[in-house]
Design an enzyme around this catalytic site. Structure first.
Site, PDB file in Angstrom:
ATOM      1  N   TYR A 150      63.581  35.591 -28.303  1.00 42.44           N
ATOM      2  CA  TYR A 150      62.986  35.274 -29.618  1.00 42.44           C
ATOM      3  C   TYR A 150      63.444  36.271 -30.675  1.00 42.44           C
ATOM      4  CZ  TYR A 150      60.344  31.348 -27.963  1.00 42.44           C
ATOM      5  OH  TYR A 150      60.034  30.108 -27.470  1.00 42.44           O
TER       6      TYR A 150
ATOM      7  N   ARG B  78      66.741  35.098 -31.859  1.00 40.43           N
ATOM      8  CA  ARG B  78      66.610  33.930 -32.733  1.00 40.43           C
ATOM      9  C   ARG B  78      66.020  34.322 -34.079  1.00 40.43           C
ATOM     10  NH1 ARG B  78      63.380  29.514 -29.662  1.00 40.43           N
ATOM     11  NH2 ARG B  78      63.588  28.413 -31.630  1.00 40.43           N
TER      12      ARG B  78
ATOM     13  N   GLN C 239      58.888  19.897 -36.321  1.00 41.94           N
ATOM     14  CA  GLN C 239      58.918  20.493 -34.982  1.00 41.94           C
ATOM     15  C   GLN C 239      59.551  21.883 -35.062  1.00 41.94           C
ATOM     16  OE1 GLN C 239      60.177  17.335 -31.865  1.00 41.94           O
ATOM     17  NE2 GLN C 239      61.055  16.649 -33.801  1.00 41.94           N
TER      18      GLN C 239
ATOM     19  N   VAL D  29      60.406  25.762 -35.993  1.00 39.90           N
ATOM     20  CA  VAL D  29      59.592  26.989 -36.022  1.00 39.90           C
ATOM     21  C   VAL D  29      60.212  28.016 -36.967  1.00 39.90           C
ATOM     22  CG1 VAL D  29      58.777  26.604 -33.659  1.00 39.90           C
ATOM     23  CG2 VAL D  29      60.845  27.973 -34.013  1.00 39.90           C
ATOM     24  N   ASP D  30      61.286  27.616 -37.707  1.00 37.74           N
ATOM     25  CA  ASP D  30      62.063  28.598 -38.480  1.00 37.74           C
ATOM     26  C   ASP D  30      61.459  28.930 -39.842  1.00 37.74           C
ATOM     27  OD1 ASP D  30      64.574  25.982 -38.918  1.00 37.74           O
ATOM     28  OD2 ASP D  30      62.801  26.409 -40.140  1.00 37.74           O
TER      29      ASP D  30
ATOM     30  N   HIS E 214      55.048  22.950 -33.625  1.00 35.59           N
ATOM     31  CA  HIS E 214      55.412  23.834 -32.503  1.00 35.59           C
ATOM     32  C   HIS E 214      55.288  25.305 -32.847  1.00 35.59           C
ATOM     33  CE1 HIS E 214      57.986  20.293 -30.843  1.00 35.59           C
ATOM     34  NE2 HIS E 214      56.695  20.118 -30.656  1.00 35.59           N
TER      35      HIS E 214
ATOM     36  N   CYS F 194      47.913  37.805 -30.212  1.00 34.13           N
ATOM     37  CA  CYS F 194      47.438  38.726 -29.174  1.00 34.13           C
ATOM     38  C   CYS F 194      46.972  37.918 -27.964  1.00 34.13           C
ATOM     39  CB  CYS F 194      46.284  39.575 -29.718  1.00 34.13           C
ATOM     40  SG  CYS F 194      45.526  40.601 -28.452  1.00 34.13           S
TER      41      CYS F 194
ATOM     42  N   GLY G 121      66.906  14.546 -38.201  1.00 34.83           N
ATOM     43  CA  GLY G 121      67.428  15.650 -37.391  1.00 34.83           C
ATOM     44  C   GLY G 121      66.636  15.973 -36.156  1.00 34.83           C
TER      45      GLY G 121
ATOM     46  N   SER H  30      66.153  14.873 -31.907  1.00 34.63           N
ATOM     47  CA  SER H  30      66.694  14.100 -30.778  1.00 34.63           C
ATOM     48  C   SER H  30      65.635  13.149 -30.228  1.00 34.63           C
ATOM     49  CB  SER H  30      67.179  15.051 -29.679  1.00 34.63           C
ATOM     50  OG  SER H  30      66.095  15.881 -29.270  1.00 34.63           O
TER      51      SER H  30
HETATM   52  C1  BV8 Z   1      52.483  19.032 -24.103  1.00 32.45           C
HETATM   53  C2  BV8 Z   1      59.212  25.780 -28.403  1.00 32.45           C
HETATM   54  C3  BV8 Z   1      50.508  18.665 -22.869  1.00 32.45           C
HETATM   55  C4  BV8 Z   1      60.238  26.667 -27.982  1.00 32.45           C
HETATM   56  C5  BV8 Z   1      59.403  23.471 -28.039  1.00 32.45           C
HETATM   57  C6  BV8 Z   1      55.358  18.265 -17.815  1.00 32.45           C
HETATM   58  C7  BV8 Z   1      54.300  19.126 -18.077  1.00 32.45           C
HETATM   59  C8  BV8 Z   1      53.759  19.263 -19.341  1.00 32.45           C
HETATM   60  C9  BV8 Z   1      54.302  18.554 -20.376  1.00 32.45           C
HETATM   61  C10 BV8 Z   1      55.366  17.726 -20.102  1.00 32.45           C
HETATM   62  C11 BV8 Z   1      55.893  17.558 -18.847  1.00 32.45           C
HETATM   63  N1  BV8 Z   1      56.919  16.650 -18.913  1.00 32.45           N
HETATM   64  C12 BV8 Z   1      57.063  16.257 -20.184  1.00 32.45           C
HETATM   65  C13 BV8 Z   1      56.132  16.890 -20.903  1.00 32.45           C
HETATM   66  C14 BV8 Z   1      55.912  16.815 -22.281  1.00 32.45           C
HETATM   67  C15 BV8 Z   1      56.788  17.888 -22.923  1.00 32.45           C
HETATM   68  C16 BV8 Z   1      58.079  17.200 -23.276  1.00 32.45           C
HETATM   69  O1  BV8 Z   1      58.076  16.393 -24.167  1.00 32.45           O
HETATM   70  N2  BV8 Z   1      59.168  17.528 -22.556  1.00 32.45           N
HETATM   71  C17 BV8 Z   1      60.418  16.837 -22.820  1.00 32.45           C
HETATM   72  C18 BV8 Z   1      61.566  17.843 -22.885  1.00 32.45           C
HETATM   73  C19 BV8 Z   1      60.630  15.801 -21.739  1.00 32.45           C
HETATM   74  N3  BV8 Z   1      56.063  18.342 -24.073  1.00 32.45           N
HETATM   75  C20 BV8 Z   1      55.333  19.451 -24.005  1.00 32.45           C
HETATM   76  O2  BV8 Z   1      55.298  20.207 -23.053  1.00 32.45           O
HETATM   77  C21 BV8 Z   1      54.469  19.693 -25.217  1.00 32.45           C
HETATM   78  N4  BV8 Z   1      53.141  19.942 -24.800  1.00 32.45           N
HETATM   79  O3  BV8 Z   1      52.870  17.935 -23.835  1.00 32.45           O
HETATM   80  O4  BV8 Z   1      51.284  19.515 -23.692  1.00 32.45           O
HETATM   81  C22 BV8 Z   1      49.203  19.331 -22.774  1.00 32.45           C
HETATM   82  C23 BV8 Z   1      48.096  18.727 -23.381  1.00 32.45           C
HETATM   83  C24 BV8 Z   1      46.867  19.339 -23.259  1.00 32.45           C
HETATM   84  C25 BV8 Z   1      46.760  20.560 -22.574  1.00 32.45           C
HETATM   85  C26 BV8 Z   1      47.891  21.162 -22.007  1.00 32.45           C
HETATM   86  C27 BV8 Z   1      49.122  20.553 -22.105  1.00 32.45           C
HETATM   87  C28 BV8 Z   1      54.982  20.908 -25.973  1.00 32.45           C
HETATM   88  C29 BV8 Z   1      56.233  20.528 -26.704  1.00 32.45           C
HETATM   89  C30 BV8 Z   1      56.717  21.722 -27.520  1.00 32.45           C
HETATM   90  C31 BV8 Z   1      57.698  22.463 -26.704  1.00 32.45           C
HETATM   91  N5  BV8 Z   1      58.253  23.530 -27.491  1.00 32.45           N
HETATM   92  N6  BV8 Z   1      59.879  24.523 -28.608  1.00 32.45           N
HETATM   93  C32 BV8 Z   1      60.924  27.202 -29.188  1.00 32.45           C
HETATM   94  O5  BV8 Z   1      61.232  26.450 -30.149  1.00 32.45           O
HETATM   95  O6  BV8 Z   1      61.153  28.402 -29.152  1.00 32.45           O
HETATM   96  S1  BV8 Z   1      60.277  22.022 -28.054  1.00 32.45           S
HETATM   97  C33 BV8 Z   1      61.844  22.205 -28.691  1.00 32.45           C
HETATM   98  O7  BV8 Z   1      62.366  20.866 -28.789  1.00 32.45           O
HETATM   99  C34 BV8 Z   1      61.914  22.728 -30.099  1.00 32.45           C
HETATM  100  O8  BV8 Z   1      60.773  23.365 -30.542  1.00 32.45           O
HETATM  101  C35 BV8 Z   1      62.143  21.504 -30.956  1.00 32.45           C
HETATM  102  O9  BV8 Z   1      61.214  21.488 -31.958  1.00 32.45           O
HETATM  103  C36 BV8 Z   1      61.890  20.381 -30.007  1.00 32.45           C
HETATM  104  C37 BV8 Z   1      62.594  19.100 -30.345  1.00 32.45           C
HETATM  105  O10 BV8 Z   1      63.979  19.348 -30.461  1.00 32.45           O
HETATM  106  P1  BV8 Z   1      64.714  18.838 -31.791  1.00 32.45           P
HETATM  107  O11 BV8 Z   1      64.061  19.478 -32.952  1.00 32.45           O
HETATM  108  O12 BV8 Z   1      64.765  17.359 -31.788  1.00 32.45           O
HETATM  109  O13 BV8 Z   1      66.141  19.487 -31.643  1.00 32.45           O
HETATM  110  P2  BV8 Z   1      67.349  18.979 -30.742  1.00 32.45           P
HETATM  111  O14 BV8 Z   1      68.332  20.097 -30.671  1.00 32.45           O
HETATM  112  O15 BV8 Z   1      66.830  18.366 -29.479  1.00 32.45           O
HETATM  113  O16 BV8 Z   1      67.990  17.787 -31.579  1.00 32.45           O
HETATM  114  C38 BV8 Z   1      68.621  18.066 -32.819  1.00 32.45           C
HETATM  115  C39 BV8 Z   1      68.954  16.720 -33.442  1.00 32.45           C
HETATM  116  O17 BV8 Z   1      69.524  16.953 -34.728  1.00 32.45           O
HETATM  117  C40 BV8 Z   1      69.987  15.916 -32.654  1.00 32.45           C
HETATM  118  O18 BV8 Z   1      69.576  14.563 -32.606  1.00 32.45           O
HETATM  119  C41 BV8 Z   1      71.271  16.045 -33.489  1.00 32.45           C
HETATM  120  O19 BV8 Z   1      72.046  14.880 -33.417  1.00 32.45           O
HETATM  121  C42 BV8 Z   1      70.700  16.199 -34.868  1.00 32.45           C
HETATM  122  N7  BV8 Z   1      71.543  16.939 -35.809  1.00 32.45           N
HETATM  123  C43 BV8 Z   1      72.439  17.919 -35.560  1.00 32.45           C
HETATM  124  N8  BV8 Z   1      72.965  18.349 -36.729  1.00 32.45           N
HETATM  125  C44 BV8 Z   1      72.376  17.634 -37.719  1.00 32.45           C
HETATM  126  C45 BV8 Z   1      71.469  16.729 -37.145  1.00 32.45           C
HETATM  127  N9  BV8 Z   1      70.728  15.869 -37.861  1.00 32.45           N
HETATM  128  C46 BV8 Z   1      70.891  15.894 -39.201  1.00 32.45           C
HETATM  129  N10 BV8 Z   1      71.738  16.738 -39.838  1.00 32.45           N
HETATM  130  C47 BV8 Z   1      72.505  17.604 -39.136  1.00 32.45           C
HETATM  131  N11 BV8 Z   1      73.351  18.438 -39.771  1.00 32.45           N
END
Ligand code: BV8
Length: 249
Positions: free
Chosen positions: A69, A72, A103, A105-106, A121, A129, A189, A191
């Site tokens: 972190y 980042r 979504q 965090v920046d 997020h 803490c 932006g 996925s």
């Molecule tokens: C929850 C923090 C339930 C880190 C992030 C098993 C157990 C528990 C949960 C799950 C599980 N299985 C699945 C889940 C749900 C899980 C989930 O969805 N997993 C996925 C991967 C399958 N979700 C969770 O765990 C969430 N919590 O469900 O809790 C619960 C309920 C009650 C009590 C307890 C628990 C928590 C989700 C948050 C996770 N944290 N980040 C950090 O950031 O340091 S997620 C991480 O991915 C990022 O934060 C980001 O925000 C998020 C999404 O990514 P994107 O923003 O879409 O970025 P990405 O790179 O993927 O895509 C970029 C896009 O931009 C692309 O499409 C690209 O084409 C496009 N692009 C590129 N350049 C450009 C552009 N577009 C426009 N212009 C450009 N120039």
């Protein structure tokens, strides 16, 4: 850029009273130089999310997680909002009812002046803490110590939602309510693979919103979008906002 997106927007009968929401992901900050997660040069290409973005990873090795972190935070601290962030702020100023749901965090949307936003997020310069639960802003770049500690002596953690952690209840409920009330939702932006954020365009669509996606690549949201504009947010979003303004009575 195909012109049918203009025809789609022109047919919406938008007014200043329309409810407009925007859902953003890491792609909106890509042109600011902030790495995305799943792209070709994305963070998850080098690191495993389960090694760094889970409570288990932090419990096992808080210093390792904080080093990631801190790295980042250093990148983000040197970056500026890009035209896409500013276009969203312009969009907010057109409509009485507006919500940006990010979504990211920046903190770049805050720095671009967007006022009505929810950060699903968390915020990378926020720290919490682990004992008291209190949160504060920490802008140290680099961090003075890794891992950082609270005055009470307990560890501080990033104020970020990790995989497997619940989103801030107020934020996700506000985002769901706004999605269900949307007349127009821009999805920019992301996925569309992380839940519950990825379910928000579905809620909007089910409620009758016009969903316009902006992304260079197709995503799981593309099939439900009314219109997808293939392109970079910094190029496309300013044009889309100018068009929306022209179609709004
Ligand atoms: C929850 C923090 C339930 C880190 C992030 C098993 C157990 C528990 C949960 C799950 C599980 N299985 C699945 C889940 C749900 C899980 C989930 O969805 N997993 C996925 C991967 C399958 N979700 C969770 O765990 C969430 N919590 O469900 O809790 C619960 C309920 C009650 C009590 C307890 C628990 C928590 C989700 C948050 C996770 N944290 N980040 C950090 O950031 O340091 S997620 C991480 O991915 C990022 O934060 C980001 O925000 C998020 C999404 O990514 P994107 O923003 O879409 O970025 P990405 O790179 O993927 O895509 C970029 C896009 O931009 C692309 O499409 C690209 O084409 C496009 N692009 C590129 N350049 C450009 C552009 N577009 C426009 N212009 C450009 N120039």
């Amino acid at each position: 850029m195909p012109q049918d997106w203009r025809a789609g927007l022109a047919g919406l009968d938008l007014s200043r009273d329309s409810y407009v929401t925007v859902l953003t992901g890491a792609g909106v900050s890509a042109e600011s130089g902030v790495p995305t997660f799943r792209g070709e040069d994305g963070l998850w290409k080098t690191y495993r999310p389960e090694d760094l973005a889970t409570p288990q990873a932090f419990a096992a090795d808080p210093a390792l997680v904080w080093e990631w972190y801190d790295w980042r935070r250093g990148i983000i601290a040197g970056r500026e909002p890009n035209p896409a962030h500013y276009a969203i702020t312009d969009l907010e100023n057109i409509f009485e009812r507006f919500l940006l749901i990010t979504q990211n965090v920046d903190g770049l949307h805050r720095r671009a002046g967007t006022r009505n936003l929810v950060e699903l997020h968390g915020y990378i310069f926020g720290v919490r803490c682990v004992a008291e639960g209190t949160t504060m802003e920490n802008l140290e770049v680099p961090l003075a110590s890794i891992p950082p500690h609270c005055d009470c002596g307990a560890l501080l953690r990033p104020d970020i939602v990790w995989f497997g952690e619940a989103l801030p209840e107020g934020a996700i409920l506000k985002a769901m309510e706004a999605s269900r009330a949307s007349d127009l939702m821009l999805v920019v932006g992301t996925s569309g693979v992380v839940y519950p954020a990825a379910s928000l365009p579905v809620l909007a669509k089910e409620a009758g919103a016009f969903v316009l996606e902006i992304n260079p690549d197709p995503t799981p949201i593309t099939p439900l979008a009314d219109v997808t504009v293939r392109g970079k947010a910094g190029d496309v979003l300013p044009e889309v906002v100018v068009a929306i303004r022209s179609f709004t009575s």
